[in-house]
Design an enzyme around this catalytic site. Structure first.
Site, PDB file in Angstrom:
ATOM      1  N   ASP A 109       0.825  -1.216   0.000  1.00 38.71           N
ATOM      2  CA  ASP A 109       0.000   0.000   0.000  1.00 38.71           C
ATOM      3  C   ASP A 109       0.855   1.260   0.000  1.00 38.71           C
ATOM      4  OD1 ASP A 109       0.889   0.441   2.638  1.00 38.71           O
ATOM      5  OD2 ASP A 109      -0.924  -0.395   3.530  1.00 38.71           O
ATOM      6  N   ASP A 124       7.229  -5.990  -3.138  1.00 38.67           N
ATOM      7  CA  ASP A 124       5.981  -6.658  -2.772  1.00 38.67           C
ATOM      8  C   ASP A 124       5.637  -7.661  -3.871  1.00 38.67           C
ATOM      9  OD1 ASP A 124       3.416  -5.893  -0.729  1.00 38.67           O
ATOM     10  OD2 ASP A 124       2.925  -7.061  -2.508  1.00 38.67           O
ATOM     11  N   ASP A 135       9.249 -11.571  -5.518  1.00 42.16           N
ATOM     12  CA  ASP A 135       9.242 -12.390  -4.314  1.00 42.16           C
ATOM     13  C   ASP A 135      10.300 -11.870  -3.343  1.00 42.16           C
ATOM     14  OD1 ASP A 135       9.455 -14.328  -2.364  1.00 42.16           O
ATOM     15  OD2 ASP A 135       9.443 -16.012  -3.745  1.00 42.16           O
ATOM     16  N   GLY A 136       9.865 -11.254  -2.257  1.00 46.06           N
ATOM     17  CA  GLY A 136      10.791 -10.693  -1.292  1.00 46.06           C
ATOM     18  C   GLY A 136      11.643 -11.734  -0.593  1.00 46.06           C
ATOM     19  N   ASP A 140       6.884  -5.618   6.296  1.00 41.75           N
ATOM     20  CA  ASP A 140       5.506  -5.132   6.408  1.00 41.75           C
ATOM     21  C   ASP A 140       4.633  -6.115   5.644  1.00 41.75           C
ATOM     22  OD1 ASP A 140       3.150  -3.733   6.572  1.00 41.75           O
ATOM     23  OD2 ASP A 140       3.815  -2.035   5.369  1.00 41.75           O
ATOM     24  N   THR A 188       1.968  -9.793   5.513  1.00 40.10           N
ATOM     25  CA  THR A 188       0.670 -10.293   5.945  1.00 40.10           C
ATOM     26  C   THR A 188       0.850 -11.285   7.090  1.00 40.10           C
ATOM     27  OG1 THR A 188       0.788 -12.111   4.362  1.00 40.10           O
ATOM     28  CG2 THR A 188      -0.218 -10.056   3.596  1.00 40.10           C
ATOM     29  N   ASP A 189      -0.252 -11.894   7.497  1.00 39.13           N
ATOM     30  CA  ASP A 189      -0.198 -12.981   8.469  1.00 39.13           C
ATOM     31  C   ASP A 189       0.538 -14.165   7.841  1.00 39.13           C
ATOM     32  OD1 ASP A 189      -1.737 -11.458  10.222  1.00 39.13           O
ATOM     33  OD2 ASP A 189      -3.614 -12.220   9.403  1.00 39.13           O
ATOM     34  N   PRO A 214       1.507 -16.879   0.679  1.00 40.07           N
ATOM     35  CA  PRO A 214       2.861 -16.405   0.369  1.00 40.07           C
ATOM     36  C   PRO A 214       3.581 -15.809   1.579  1.00 40.07           C
ATOM     37  CG  PRO A 214       1.299 -15.653  -1.293  1.00 40.07           C
ATOM     38  CD  PRO A 214       0.486 -16.268  -0.194  1.00 40.07           C
TER      39      PRO A 214
END
Length: 201
Positions: free
Chosen positions: A7, A27, A58-59, A77, A79-80, A84
């Site tokens: 974001d 991201d 792909d980080g 930063d 996701t849960d 991925p």
């Protein structure tokens, strides 16, 4: 280095600091940034800053291939730990981050709710220490829209102990903040007793 953050709000906040020379954000989902540009353009106002590089890849792979000792700060930063995002919560990823950090480097990652996800939080902390990070700080903070209303972020220091923060720099900041100040920072460093007890077991 920002892993996730599609974001672009984290990127915007990092680039408020005039001492930052370069930021790379990666991201895996470009649609997140596209939707942010459309519906939350204020979050993306620093995307074209000349210090910023915004990538979609792909980080986890990026960090695995990162040059050794090439990064000062890694902000995860993400996701849960599902889909991925699951690969951001394991020994292999933390080992890659440790190798990529310069001397004195810090990694910080969202570490879920200490009220609802303590087993996961403890696993994260154990894994960070096991791969070689020298010191950890887990900072709880209010987040009303997340489960339980209390969330956390865990900082891992590569090769030094944490010792306070740059309070004078906060007081003399050249940009405004809506929430953050020295008192908020001091409060975040005060670990609630239920968390202390869990960490000491």
């Amino acid at each position: 280095m920002i892993i996730g953050g599609g974001d672009c709000g984290t990127l915007r906040e990092v680039l408020k600091h005039p001492g930052v020379e370069k930021v790379t954000q990666i991201d895996i989902d470009e649609v997140v940034t596209q939707m942010s540009l459309k519906y939350f353009p204020e979050l993306c106002e620093s995307n074209n800053d000349p210090r910023a590089t915004v990538m979609f890849d792909d980080g986890i792979k990026y960090m695995r291939e990162a040059e050794a000792e090439s990064i000062d700060v890694i902000i995860v930063d993400g996701t849960d730990p599902v889909g991925p995002g699951e690969g951001l919560f394991n020994h292999a990823f933390y080992k890659s981050c440790l190798a990529a950090l310069r001397t004195g480097g810090i990694m910080i990652q969202q570490s879920e709710s200490p009220l609802m996800h303590m087993p996961l939080l403890l696993e994260m902390r154990d894994a960070m220490l096991e791969v070689g990070f020298v010191d950890l700080q887990t900072l709880p903070f209010p987040q009303p829209i997340y489960p339980s209303g209390l969330w956390s972020a865990t900082m891992a220091r590569k090769d030094q102990k944490f010792a306070g923060f740059r309070e004078q720099d906060v007081d003399n900041a050249t940009f405004d903040t809506e929430y953050y100040n020295t008192g908020i920072h001091k409060g975040a460093l005060a670990t609630p007793n239920f968390m202390k007890r869990a960490f000491e077991k």
